[in-house]
Enzyme design. Sequence first.
Site, PDB file in Angstrom:
ATOM      1  N   GLY A  76     -39.911  27.740  71.152  1.00  0.00           N
ATOM      2  CA  GLY A  76     -40.916  28.258  70.252  1.00  0.00           C
ATOM      3  C   GLY A  76     -40.493  28.777  68.817  1.00  0.00           C
TER       4      GLY A  76
ATOM      5  N   LYS B 191     -26.379  23.427  76.175  1.00  0.00           N
ATOM      6  CA  LYS B 191     -26.672  24.884  76.544  1.00  0.00           C
ATOM      7  C   LYS B 191     -25.374  25.447  77.644  1.00  0.00           C
ATOM      8  CE  LYS B 191     -31.351  24.975  75.118  1.00  0.00           C
ATOM      9  NZ  LYS B 191     -32.712  24.984  75.244  1.00  0.00           N
TER      10      LYS B 191
ATOM     11  N   ALA C 188     -33.012  24.100  51.242  1.00  0.00           N
ATOM     12  CA  ALA C 188     -32.785  22.506  51.232  1.00  0.00           C
ATOM     13  C   ALA C 188     -33.220  21.902  52.731  1.00  0.00           C
ATOM     14  CB  ALA C 188     -31.074  22.379  50.990  1.00  0.00           C
TER      15      ALA C 188
ATOM     16  N   LEU D  41     -33.705  34.629  73.208  1.00  0.00           N
ATOM     17  CA  LEU D  41     -33.163  35.520  74.202  1.00  0.00           C
ATOM     18  C   LEU D  41     -31.692  35.868  74.302  1.00  0.00           C
ATOM     19  CD1 LEU D  41     -34.801  33.746  77.446  1.00  0.00           C
ATOM     20  CD2 LEU D  41     -35.657  35.767  76.351  1.00  0.00           C
TER      21      LEU D  41
ATOM     22  N   LYS E  36     -27.261  23.314  67.820  1.00  0.00           N
ATOM     23  CA  LYS E  36     -26.102  23.301  68.709  1.00  0.00           C
ATOM     24  C   LYS E  36     -24.874  22.430  68.446  1.00  0.00           C
ATOM     25  CE  LYS E  36     -30.055  24.086  72.009  1.00  0.00           C
ATOM     26  NZ  LYS E  36     -31.018  23.314  70.926  1.00  0.00           N
TER      27      LYS E  36
ATOM     28  N   GLY F 226     -44.113  23.010  69.068  1.00  0.00           N
ATOM     29  CA  GLY F 226     -42.887  23.173  68.537  1.00  0.00           C
ATOM     30  C   GLY F 226     -41.668  23.470  69.693  1.00  0.00           C
TER      31      GLY F 226
HETATM   32  N1  LIG Z   1     -38.046  24.728  68.547  1.00  0.00           N
HETATM   33  C1  LIG Z   1     -37.302  25.527  69.337  1.00  0.00           C
HETATM   34  O1  LIG Z   1     -37.947  26.233  70.134  1.00  0.00           O
HETATM   35  C2  LIG Z   1     -35.692  25.937  69.002  1.00  0.00           C
HETATM   36  C3  LIG Z   1     -34.995  26.760  69.811  1.00  0.00           C
HETATM   37  C4  LIG Z   1     -33.610  26.998  69.705  1.00  0.00           C
HETATM   38  C5  LIG Z   1     -33.023  26.179  68.599  1.00  0.00           C
HETATM   39  N2  LIG Z   1     -33.741  25.117  67.848  1.00  0.00           N
HETATM   40  C6  LIG Z   1     -32.890  24.422  66.914  1.00  0.00           C
HETATM   41  O2  LIG Z   1     -33.482  24.579  65.585  1.00  0.00           O
HETATM   42  C7  LIG Z   1     -33.080  23.597  64.904  1.00  0.00           C
HETATM   43  C8  LIG Z   1     -34.428  22.973  63.858  1.00  0.00           C
HETATM   44  O3  LIG Z   1     -35.440  22.515  64.834  1.00  0.00           O
HETATM   45  P1  LIG Z   1     -36.823  22.095  64.149  1.00  0.00           P
HETATM   46  O4  LIG Z   1     -37.617  21.725  65.235  1.00  0.00           O
HETATM   47  O5  LIG Z   1     -37.284  23.009  63.100  1.00  0.00           O
HETATM   48  O6  LIG Z   1     -36.359  20.696  63.231  1.00  0.00           O
HETATM   49  P2  LIG Z   1     -37.331  20.009  62.258  1.00  0.00           P
HETATM   50  O7  LIG Z   1     -38.609  20.285  62.076  1.00  0.00           O
HETATM   51  O8  LIG Z   1     -37.092  18.457  62.616  1.00  0.00           O
HETATM   52  O9  LIG Z   1     -36.583  20.285  60.826  1.00  0.00           O
HETATM   53  C9  LIG Z   1     -35.352  20.093  60.590  1.00  0.00           C
HETATM   54  C10 LIG Z   1     -35.005  20.224  59.352  1.00  0.00           C
HETATM   55  O10 LIG Z   1     -33.457  19.714  59.021  1.00  0.00           O
HETATM   56  C11 LIG Z   1     -33.573  19.263  57.650  1.00  0.00           C
HETATM   57  N3  LIG Z   1     -32.220  18.313  57.682  1.00  0.00           N
HETATM   58  C12 LIG Z   1     -31.869  17.423  58.563  1.00  0.00           C
HETATM   59  N4  LIG Z   1     -30.491  16.731  58.302  1.00  0.00           N
HETATM   60  C13 LIG Z   1     -30.340  17.650  57.226  1.00  0.00           C
HETATM   61  C14 LIG Z   1     -28.899  17.662  56.502  1.00  0.00           C
HETATM   62  N5  LIG Z   1     -28.054  16.887  56.800  1.00  0.00           N
HETATM   63  N6  LIG Z   1     -28.667  18.606  55.587  1.00  0.00           N
HETATM   64  C15 LIG Z   1     -29.840  19.785  55.273  1.00  0.00           C
HETATM   65  N7  LIG Z   1     -31.058  19.578  55.978  1.00  0.00           N
HETATM   66  C16 LIG Z   1     -30.814  18.597  56.962  1.00  0.00           C
HETATM   67  C17 LIG Z   1     -34.674  18.395  57.698  1.00  0.00           C
HETATM   68  O11 LIG Z   1     -34.825  17.789  56.439  1.00  0.00           O
HETATM   69  P3  LIG Z   1     -35.626  16.424  56.259  1.00  0.00           P
HETATM   70  O12 LIG Z   1     -36.888  16.763  56.636  1.00  0.00           O
HETATM   71  O13 LIG Z   1     -35.299  15.849  55.018  1.00  0.00           O
HETATM   72  O14 LIG Z   1     -35.103  15.392  57.299  1.00  0.00           O
HETATM   73  C18 LIG Z   1     -35.582  19.167  58.116  1.00  0.00           C
HETATM   74  O15 LIG Z   1     -36.106  20.319  57.118  1.00  0.00           O
HETATM   75  C19 LIG Z   1     -32.663  22.337  65.964  1.00  0.00           C
HETATM   76  O16 LIG Z   1     -31.300  22.397  65.642  1.00  0.00           O
HETATM   77  C20 LIG Z   1     -33.145  22.992  67.262  1.00  0.00           C
HETATM   78  O17 LIG Z   1     -32.082  22.382  68.275  1.00  0.00           O
HETATM   79  C21 LIG Z   1     -35.182  25.052  68.156  1.00  0.00           C
END
Ligand SMILES: NC(=O)c1ccc[n+]([C@@H]2O[C@H](COP(=O)([O-])OP(=O)(O)OC[C@H]3O[C@@H](n4cnc5c(N)ncnc54)[C@H](OP(=O)(O)O)[C@@H]3O)[C@@H](O)[C@H]2O)c1
Length: 357
Positions: free
Chosen positions: A337, A221, A43, A151, A117, A203
């Site tokens: 990443g 963090k 979803a 990590l 987080k 990313g």
């Molecule tokens: N990138 C990294 O290196 C990294 C590392 C550690 C942790 N993270 C964490 O990973 C998470 C995702 O990051 P991302 O870069 O993949 O984000 P993203 O590309 O913006 O994707 C977010 C996704 O969440 C969906 N979403 C938002 N609100 C929602 C809700 N209420 N119910 C269900 N789905 C919802 C969005 O849907 P819509 O498209 O409909 O808005 C989208 O599919 C974040 O919390 C980030 O902090 C990322």
Amino acid sequence: MKTIHIIIFGIGKVGSTLINQINQSRNRLKQHQGISLKIPVIANSRLVFFRDETVSNSWETDFEAFSVPYKIEDVINYVKTKNYENLVVVDTTASQDFVKNYLPLIQSGFHLVSANKIANTLHFDFYKNLRQNLTKYNKHFHYETNVGAGLPVIEIVNNLLNSGDKIYKIRGVFSGSMSYIFNTFSNTDELFSKVLSKASSLGFTEPDAREDLSGADVARKLLILGRELGLTSELDQVKIESLLPKQLNGKTTLHQFNSRVKELDQPFLKLKSSLPDNKVLRYVGELDVLTEVLEVKLISEERQSVLGQLKGSDSVFEIYTEAYAESPLVIQGAGAGLVVTARGLLSDIIKLSNKLC
Ligand SMILES: NC(=O)c1ccc[n+]([C@@H]2O[C@H](COP(=O)([O-])OP(=O)(O)OC[C@H]3O[C@@H](n4cnc5c(N)ncnc54)[C@H](OP(=O)(O)O)[C@@H]3O)[C@@H](O)[C@H]2O)c1
């Protein structure tokens, strides 16, 4: 064979990478670990796609063609009617709203794995209540990717605590995106806005890069680690040196911020020019367990030091303990990443699966 049913909320950059990694790893996991991973529900914020068995490699086109609007109860009810065993919700959103579903999900029989987080950094009452519910309903919650992406920081902190060691201080470059930004900015002639845009397209940054630049991401963090160590601090108690200039300090919309991001170029250029050749800029987090001070700040660091030598999007965590008093335990590697974060989530799913019958 143990079957695990994974429901993924958030199919953006991290969520998509995770689905593809699960699909690629499925046969190996069956053969070597006796675990069958199925993803019957995926979803985004508005739409859900149900697939009786598991989503396939064509999940993106299937989602586009067959997804429907939903409420969280629809997913809970669907899963109930299917009598699925071993239910794991994976939160790969960055959403505060979605976190409100954690308690109803736990109470309805779901375990949790999260890259988001927010749940661990809301008010301490919520944090405590979440854990009480996990105990009451005998459910597991894994969130290793909250700190240092793939990590094993949270795992090592808990191993040290479980062994009876006392942790006094954790210090380092906690954010892979901020590491990439300052490593690149310090060693090239590229403008700050250009480096930021590259970090985002790779990313590395949060969906909203102001989360990184404001220090909020590092602060979260720090707080997550602090709470692992028994502190009951709140997010607003973390001392933060924000890198966002006053005129862009969160009162702008994301669109306005992105169109004015060049306003960061001059101040950072000036700061870099003021440093001697042997120093570089580093955005660090510091957690002093004894004084309970959690701090995010921009410092100038010797190029040759552990923090000064960082490359790419590497994060580094120096952990000072009773046992590691003179020379800290150091965890270093890619701290952001999509591939490493998705691997970290998959690793959490496997650890959780190993706890289930
Ligand atoms: N990138 C990294 O290196 C990294 C590392 C550690 C942790 N993270 C964490 O990973 C998470 C995702 O990051 P991302 O870069 O993949 O984000 P993203 O590309 O913006 O994707 C977010 C996704 O969440 C969906 N979403 C938002 N609100 C929602 C809700 N209420 N119910 C269900 N789905 C919802 C969005 O849907 P819509 O498209 O409909 O808005 C989208 O599919 C974040 O919390 C980030 O902090 C990322």
